[in-house]
Write a protein that holds these residues in place. Sequence first.
Motif, PDB file in Angstrom:
ATOM      1  N   TYR A   1       0.845  -1.192   0.000  1.00 31.59           N
ATOM      2  CA  TYR A   1       0.000   0.000   0.000  1.00 31.59           C
ATOM      3  C   TYR A   1       0.882   1.244   0.000  1.00 31.59           C
ATOM      4  O   TYR A   1       2.028   1.210   0.449  1.00 31.59           O
ATOM      5  CB  TYR A   1      -0.893   0.055   1.239  1.00 31.59           C
TER       6      TYR A   1
ATOM      7  N   GLU B   1      -3.801   3.287  -0.409  1.00 35.79           N
ATOM      8  CA  GLU B   1      -4.120   2.853  -1.764  1.00 35.79           C
ATOM      9  C   GLU B   1      -3.238   1.661  -2.135  1.00 35.79           C
ATOM     10  O   GLU B   1      -2.006   1.730  -2.004  1.00 35.79           O
ATOM     11  CB  GLU B   1      -3.881   4.007  -2.742  1.00 35.79           C
ATOM     12  N   PRO B   2      -3.847   0.548  -2.562  1.00 35.28           N
ATOM     13  CA  PRO B   2      -3.043  -0.622  -2.931  1.00 35.28           C
ATOM     14  C   PRO B   2      -2.068  -0.304  -4.060  1.00 35.28           C
ATOM     15  O   PRO B   2      -2.415   0.366  -5.032  1.00 35.28           O
ATOM     16  CB  PRO B   2      -4.093  -1.644  -3.390  1.00 35.28           C
TER      17      PRO B   2
ATOM     18  N   ARG C   1      -9.927   2.801   4.912  1.00 38.36           N
ATOM     19  CA  ARG C   1      -9.586   3.290   3.569  1.00 38.36           C
ATOM     20  C   ARG C   1     -10.728   4.159   3.057  1.00 38.36           C
ATOM     21  O   ARG C   1     -11.899   3.779   3.153  1.00 38.36           O
ATOM     22  CB  ARG C   1      -9.345   2.111   2.628  1.00 38.36           C
TER      23      ARG C   1
END
Length: 207
Positions: free
Chosen positions: A60, A79-80, A133
């Motif tokens: 991430y 955010e991946p 998230r």
Amino acid sequence: MLKRLLFCCVLVFQIAASAKIMPGRGKFWYFAYGSNLLDKRIHINNPSAVRQTNAKLQGYRLDFAGFSRRWGGAVATIEPEEGTHMWGAVWKMDTDQIDSLDRQEGVKDGVYQVLHVNVTDAAGSTYNCRTYRYNAKEPLTGGTYSKIPQARRPSPIYLETILRGANQSSLPKSYIDKLSSIPSNGHDSGMTLDQFLNRPALVNKKD
């Protein structure tokens, strides 16, 4: 015989170092990477929080999204992204404060979603943590850290909160340098961070 003994000792050490650390009865682990890195911020709504360690989240990156009227700009999210990692703080908290944490993150209103992630400290120990998230409506593109586009930039006071918390949490200097490179949107809050945090009603104002 000696080689075998040494091998067993190394194996035991590796297993111990990579052990999953449990929070204990009535407790849970929370991974903070944004404003809740700062103790004064998290303790407004979650007084039971005790900083356990800093830890790395693999796969991430830190990013920013949305707009918070409370903070005057975009807010932090994860955010991946393959091949990268980010850092944050692991807090031990009472389970009866999960609801207050969810309220802060606007879970019921669909602002943030709950995730459970495995993070690793410098000793190699793993913590299964609750984190959040942002529910972004569109993919977060256009640059990260020093290259974050204007529309996704946080306010100066929000960035200050993160940076203070990052230093409190003893995050790696290389990561703090990346945080320091993030441009703000220049929003003037009209008060200092300490003045803001001393007004819980304002801090908890619903966006």
